[in-house]
Write an enzyme that holds these catalytic residues in place. Structure first.
Site, PDB file in Angstrom:
ATOM      1  N   LYS A 128       0.742  -1.330   0.184  1.00  0.00           N
ATOM      2  CA  LYS A 128       0.007  -0.055   0.216  1.00  0.00           C
ATOM      3  C   LYS A 128       0.841   1.135   0.107  1.00  0.00           C
ATOM      4  O   LYS A 128       1.641   1.415   0.701  1.00  0.00           O
ATOM      5  CB  LYS A 128      -0.840  -0.139   1.114  1.00  0.00           C
ATOM      6  CG  LYS A 128      -1.972  -1.111   1.078  1.00  0.00           C
ATOM      7  CD  LYS A 128      -3.039  -0.489   0.076  1.00  0.00           C
ATOM      8  CE  LYS A 128      -4.329  -1.511   0.054  1.00  0.00           C
ATOM      9  NZ  LYS A 128      -5.226  -1.365  -0.932  1.00  0.00           N
ATOM     10  N   LYS A 169     -12.673  -8.367  -8.046  1.00  0.00           N
ATOM     11  CA  LYS A 169     -13.200  -9.019  -6.585  1.00  0.00           C
ATOM     12  C   LYS A 169     -14.465  -9.298  -6.764  1.00  0.00           C
ATOM     13  O   LYS A 169     -15.489  -8.883  -7.323  1.00  0.00           O
ATOM     14  CB  LYS A 169     -13.151  -7.708  -5.602  1.00  0.00           C
ATOM     15  CG  LYS A 169     -11.564  -7.515  -5.302  1.00  0.00           C
ATOM     16  CD  LYS A 169     -11.457  -5.971  -4.531  1.00  0.00           C
ATOM     17  CE  LYS A 169     -10.171  -5.560  -4.225  1.00  0.00           C
ATOM     18  NZ  LYS A 169      -9.897  -4.229  -3.863  1.00  0.00           N
TER      19      LYS A 169
END
Length: 335
Positions: A109, A218
């Site tokens: 991240k 997803k």
């Protein structure tokens, strides 16, 4: 048509849990999830708390598909997964990577609010140090950079060898412009689209405008394994299947999608159970040798009881399921 259970059946079958995170991730300290048991097995409904009924109803459709319809037949028995490194200090990187046994790819991240590019560089450098020269590193900015910021950041991060940059900019047009800038600069950094797929009214725009090299999909935000599989086929781009901080029940749906795709060139972001302090299944889908098995998992009654939410949170989730149920008919496909 795909099965849509009565609201009463959903409410009668639901269990709600709250599991602490090992590391704060995406602003989340605890992960709440609804587990639904149906004739085909278990499904998970765990949209983030800020999502409205329209967006959350796709997550409910994915849970209903898992529990009432089931998934397509798999083409592979195991799925390679990446490690996930939150926006932590470099001193914690080794500890986090150790939870993803055997993973040779890490998603890191970056562009965390309140942090600087120096923080990102130090974190990625620490990941490279742990993984070694053969490890693969991808970064995820969650659309936080402008084109200029992304170009500058990736030109510096590229020295650590990036597999790709996930959603470096928010807008599809900016992703396209960034790809052109990187190419002109001779930077061999691929661009992957995530939010521009799962949150878009027109998810095919990314492929149509050549704004990305890779799509990240997803299952839950796309309404189920079948919806997501159809989208990947329509995009015609390499796909990475990822998760949304799911329990093993939700991860199993992502694994089912990854296992059913004709091609799977990249490790998938399906190892995030390792970021939770607990799970709802005894056969937890944490990575082993850098992979997770293609299996169905069942929620365990004792673990459901251990992580059960308070009465007020149960009532809150029952209201949410009730709000989403009327929208299910627009989020299902024929099996």
């Amino acid at each position: 048509m795909a099965t849509i259970p009565d609201l009463g059946d959903l409410l009668d079958s639901m269990h709600v849990v709250s599991i602490p995170m090992r590391v704060r991730f995406r602003g989340v300290d605890r992960r709440e999830a609804v587990l639904l048991e149906g004739p085909a097995g278990w499904g998970e409904f765990s949209p983030f708390l800020e999502y409205g009924p329209g967006e959350a109803s796709r997550w409910l459709a994915a849970a209903v598909e898992a529990a009432w319809t089931g998934w397509p037949a798999p083409l592979r028995s195991r799925v390679p997964v990446n490690a996930t490194v939150p926006a932590i200090g470099p001193e914690r990187v080794r500890e986090v990577l150790a939870r993803f046994e055997g993973a040779v790819t890490a998603k890191v991240k970056v562009a965390e609010p309140g942090q600087s590019l120096s923080d990102d560089l130090n974190r990625v450098a620490a990941v490279r140090d742990v993984l070694g020269p053969q490890g693969r590193i991808r970064v995820d900015a969650n659309g936080a950079w402008s084109v200029r910021e992304a170009s500058d950041a990736l030109s510096r991060l590229a020295s650590y060898g990036l597999e790709y940059a996930e959603q470096p900019c928010a807008a599809v047009g900016d992703l396209r412009e960034l790809r052109l800038r990187l190419a002109r600069a001779g930077l061999d950094v691929l661009v992957a689209a995530d939010e521009s797929i799962r949150k878009a009214e027109d998810p095919l725009r990314v492929a149509r405008e050549e704004a990305a090299d890779i799509v990240v999909v997803k299952v839950a935000p796309l309404g189920g394994v079948r919806h997501a599989s159809q989208l990947v086929a329509a995009c015609g781009l390499p796909a990475v299947v990822s998760s949304a901080l799911d329990t093993s029940v939700g991860i199993a749906a992502g694994v089912a999608l990854a296992a059913a795709l004709p091609e799977l060139p990249y490790a998938c972001g399906l190892g995030t159970v390792a970021l939770l302090e607990g799970d709802v299944a005894r056969q937890s889908l944490v990575p082993r040798a850098g992979e997770v098995p293609t299996i169905r998992v069942a929620a365990d009654p004792q673990l459901l009881a251990r992580w059960a939410v308070t009465a007020d949170r149960l009532a809150w989730w029952r209201r949410r399921v009730t709000e989403c149920h009327p929208l299910l008919s627009g989020n299902t496909v024929d099996p």
